[in-house]
Motif scaffolding. Structure first.
Motif: not given
Lengths: 484, 484
Positions: B84-109
């Motif tokens: 990312g912009e900080d030069g560090r690798p970020g979270c790669e979220c499982n399917r149906c999850f998103s957000g910088p820390d994968c905490s957001v669940r996609t509704p009706n995924c």
């Protein structure tokens, strides 16, 4: 009282001294104790050891223990080496050395200058041990999918492009990048990609190369033997008729610098699809006159960083359709290059990039080694009338921004005496294993000697060559085919 | 004097106490100091840090920092993740999850049950982090040559044989072992090895499989399209004529347990050369009735340990000539499987072997996960008249030495309603991506759902299936092709 007071006084001053000493000592106790507590708190749980390290510590210790083993500078211990009776991997000795610590030199050992094994760069990686190490967790990239939904590491793709731009050896901006399990795999991937579609009503493509050529182009094409292409010999057969149309449907392998003779090359057939193999087009092994910009180019980690065992190569491809076919080939045949290797290569490229043009530049390091070997070999061979080497003039290199002496990966040896019709056999009789020119469809009078192996290999090679030339000067040739 | 003596005496006894205290304190300081010296001596040079670690420390810290990143249990950070912009690798979220820390669940995924991505074993490797980690030095196996003069790790070969013997799923003593870049690569390597020689005056071999079969057998055979073989359809065409001679020159792919329907299989054509793909023949994914002992068998790390991204598979081959041809194929096409992956696989196999039949047995772990998924899926689907699953009885397993419930890698779903002619489409309309049976030349009424992905994937799949079955019960089908 005098005595008493004196004693009392002296006891008093001694007491003060005691007090001071005791207080200091107790204070020091406290400091040490606090320090000890602070330092040892990470070790309070068995999981936290070693400067805050937890799960990676054990593997790090294993790797360092193995690396610290003594093989007398003539061998290596590897983590996956064959274990001895003590359950530990032992030294794997360089050729011509043996014994548990590789300290025993084999007398009159035959030099092996056959393989293009790029061990000349091993000392570079030992010098950059900390920066180039990588720790794999047990769960690193279990998935088929890497970044970007495919089998390619996006970061590795980016760093390969950064490196080509920084070195100036290839134009990458208008190219697709396809990874393979070594550039070896991409030979057939590109033949497939440039051949007519299996369902198309087209004659098979003719796959050709110019003598002397890298033998794998032919052997691999013959082995896969797809119905959409066939090996069709050397360009000499086809270039003389000169017609552009007649070589449509040709796939021409071009190696530049060439393997085995190290000359820079261009495609010979007009109208052919050229696959230009730039395995050796890096500033430690050739001068770089300009960035390469062919439609289809091949590169490999093997000759760039020395990581031949990792099996990683890449193609730069201008046309989208060709790139997609090559990618599809790699996906269908191996589902992409090992993600383990992709991570390791990323780290290796980062080290290379961070040191470009600095005092630890890998190309400067590699160039120094290879130039020195070429100089030493030439100094010996120049005394010979029996063998000669390819001539390479000093050339301007855009990367180093100066004229460079030659530093080729291979010596392309010609046996000059009429009776030495098979140069490979002549050298073999002198205790040197080379790679016969006949494998590249060149005359048997030529043979290739690899210069990029370990220093031990080169040293033994130079010994045998020196004996060979000395014998010639003293009128007694150790070579079997000599008539002197 | 009294006072003086008293003072002197009290000073004397106090002095003794002081002395004792001082001596103790000084001694303690000496101990602390010595301890400090001993501990800190490795840090005297900047190269030696962290419990005696030197060059491996930096990489170990990087790996642990990345592993410690918080992705809410719904994703991973990898060392080679996109920065990312900080030069560090970020979270790669499982399917149906998103957000910088994968905490957001996609509704009706939409549930993705397409790929056989074996992520169900990821938690096992996190539990065995220390034992399964590997540190690669920058100079690890640069050479083309691994141990034993070839491209194979002798130790990895030995450990693969140890594992088969310990698990009892294959007879290895009379077999040659050939490594490949995934068992995927060995599909064509074995077709090549079992086909007539390119120079032989023989008709091309017919490559066949029994419906439903793993699609890569056909697609890869068609892609390589060698002149020595051709894809010749399914065994149903050939098995009916019954003559032994008529199927000489046939190469029959057999997958056991089968992909997609998980049934144990035997060759159908008498007289054919069978390539028996035992990718799923491990005790977490099937019962093991007996050690497999076919002439040509395929295995893969992917379904054994979950390391699909490493691209490592192997063939066990009885006949020396066939083994040599397969080995030659791998050598000529990729010069052997990545040595990086070979080292990593060795470590992984060591962990598996060390825990067999213990409380951390990988097969017990994997079996628990897969059995639980199968139970939960069956509990839902058993309420449906619209879809059904393959029937698998409990079976005796020689490895666990008891009757086992089923724990298959895939659900082979049949759409039972007459109007649901395309089961893939029916499920897709219900928010489930599956793999259509038509890809295996089965009826469109069948489709495969992968059960061995990450827990998040399975949970979403079960949600969608539950909604689908609930809708059926409530008379409103979310599936598009329903006429209710």
């Amino acid at each position: 009282m005098e005595t008493g007071r004196h004693r009392s006084q002296s006891l008093g001053s001694a007491g003060l001294a005691f007090h001071a000493l005791l207080c200091s000592s107790l204070l020091l106790n406290a400091v040490f104790f606090a320090h000890h507590l602070l330092r040892s708190s990470p070790t309070a749980t068995p999981e936290r050891l070693g400067d805050g390290l937890s799960w990676a510590l054990q593997a790090a210790r294993e790797a360092e223990a193995v690396a610290a083993a003594d093989c007398s500078g003539h061998g290596n211990v590897f983590l996956d080496g064959v274990t001895g009776e003590d359950g530990r991997p032992g030294c794997e000795c360089n050729r011509c050395f043996s014994g548990p610590d590789c300290s025993v030199r084999t007398p009159n050992c035959t030099a092996d200058a056959d393989s293009g094994n790029p061990l000349f760069l091993e000392p570079y990686w030992r010098r950059h041990a900390a920066a180039s190490a990588v720790v794999f967790s047990g769960w690193h990239r279990l998935s088929y999918i890497t970044t970007g939904g495919r089998f390619h590491s996006v970061e590795l793709d980016r760093h390969i492009r950064l490196l080509h731009r920084a070195v100036g050896n290839a134009v990458v901006d208008d190219k697709y990048l396809v990874f393979g399990a070594g550039s070896m795999q991409l030979i057939n991937a590109l033949v497939y990609a440039l051949s007519p579609d299996g369902n198309a009503d087209s004659p098979p493509a003719s796959v050709v190369a110019t003598v002397p050529y890298y033998p794998a182009y032919k052997s691999q094409t013959d082995m896969f033997d797809g119905r959409e292409y066939r090996w069709d010999g050397t360009t000499a057969t086809w270039s003389n008729n000169g017609s552009r149309n007649s070589t449509k449907g040709f796939i021409e392998f071009v190696t530049s610098p060439n393997n085995p003779d190290t000359a820079l090359r261009k495609p010979v057939l007009a109208g052919s699809s050229a696959i230009v193999d730039h395995a050796y087009y890096w500033p430690h092994l050739t001068h770089i006159p300009a960035p390469a910009d062919e439609d289809v180019m091949l590169f490999t980690a093997s000759k760039l960083s020395g990581h031949a065992g990792s099996r990683f190569g890449w193609a730069l491809i201008r046309d989208e359709k060709v790139a997609k076919r090559a990618l599809s080939y790699v996906e269908q045949s191996i589902m992409g290059a090992s993600r383990d290797t992709q991570l390791r290569m990323l780290k290796i490229l980062k080290v290379i990039l961070a040191n470009l043009h600095g005092k630890e530049d890998i190309f400067a390091f590699g160039y120094d080694v290879m130039r020195s070997r070429w100089r030493r070999l030439n100094a010996v061979v120049s005394r010979s009338t029996r063998i000669s080497l390819q001539k390479i003039p000093p050339q301007y290199c855009t990367y180093f921004n100066r004229i460079k002496e030659p530093s080729p990966a291979y010596a392309w040896v010609k046996c000059e005496w009429e009776e030495d019709v098979d140069c490979y056999e002549t050298l073999l009789a002198a205790g040197i294993i080379s790679r016969s020119g006949t494998l590249s469809e060149a005359e048997a009078r030529y043979t290739r000697m690899s210069l990029l192996k370990a220093q031990d290999d080169f040293d033994v090679l130079l010994e045998r060559i020196t004996e060979f030339v000395d014998a010639e000067e003293h009128g007694r040739a150790p070579g079997g085919s000599s008539s002197m």
